[in-house]
Design a protein around this motif. Sequence first.
Motif, short mmCIF file in Angstrom:
data_model
loop_
_atom_site.label_atom_id
_atom_site.label_comp_id
_atom_site.label_asym_id
_atom_site.label_seq_id
_atom_site.Cartn_x
_atom_site.Cartn_y
_atom_site.Cartn_z
N SER A 61 -1.55 -14.46 -4.06
CA SER A 61 -0.56 -14.93 -3.36
C SER A 61 1.33 -14.83 -3.80
CB SER A 61 -1.01 -16.62 -2.80
OG SER A 61 -2.25 -16.17 -2.03
N ILE A 77 2.19 -14.90 2.24
CA ILE A 77 1.28 -13.62 1.97
C ILE A 77 0.23 -13.87 0.74
CG2 ILE A 77 1.18 -11.28 1.66
CD1 ILE A 77 4.07 -11.73 2.60
N LEU A 79 -2.64 -11.74 -1.06
CA LEU A 79 -3.98 -10.18 -0.64
C LEU A 79 -5.54 -9.89 -1.97
CD1 LEU A 79 -0.82 -8.27 -2.02
CD2 LEU A 79 -1.86 -8.00 0.57
N THR A 112 -6.43 -3.01 2.04
CA THR A 112 -6.36 -4.30 1.37
C THR A 112 -6.58 -5.24 2.70
OG1 THR A 112 -4.87 -6.12 0.35
CG2 THR A 112 -3.92 -5.05 1.57
N TYR A 114 -5.61 -9.58 4.14
CA TYR A 114 -3.76 -10.01 3.62
C TYR A 114 -4.63 -11.35 5.04
CZ TYR A 114 -1.09 -8.08 7.15
OH TYR A 114 -1.37 -7.37 8.99
N VAL A 166 2.59 -6.99 6.18
CA VAL A 166 2.84 -6.24 4.93
C VAL A 166 3.63 -5.20 3.86
CG1 VAL A 166 2.35 -7.00 2.20
CG2 VAL A 166 1.25 -7.49 4.41
#
Length: 183
Positions: A61, A77, A79, A112, A114, A166
Amino acid sequence: LFNSAYLEKINDHVSIIFSPQFLLTNMGGVQNYFVSLDVAVDINHIFRAGLFFSIMPIATSFPSSKSKTVSSKVDSIKLSNFYYLGDSLFITPFSQYILHPNVGVDLGFGKTDYSLSDTAGNTVSSSNESFLIIIPTLEAELNLINNLLLSFTVGYRFIEPIDGEVRGLSSIQLVLKAAFVLP
């Protein structure tokens, strides 16, 4: 002493290289690491083409101010399940020396999961994102013996999202790898 490692590689020689790798990078202002495996075909120790797979084993994060996100109400954010794979191409100038450079590029795609959170910690958005990846690299390779190579690589990992919110995950990466050569 180590000259035999070179002599057997210069004359019409094709070998398979298995290379486990440890990658250190800084995404969103936070240190992250990846583990990777590269399997390549080496021709006369001058040209190398292969396939790679890299994964970030631990979720990370970071503050949204370190990324270029679409929404200004996003504070952080996270991931997870971050991985990428693709093709690698390398050229080895001065391969007649025990220590020599490799110049290359990795091209591929990744994915990914997120989640975007606001200042109260509430999830604003959660999804997965696909991205393209390009990593130009410069590597210093040491041929220890016939079947073992060690190298240190510096590259810049460009990450361009295909979809999703992102942005700004591109970063410098440092790689330490050991390569096992099968004649």
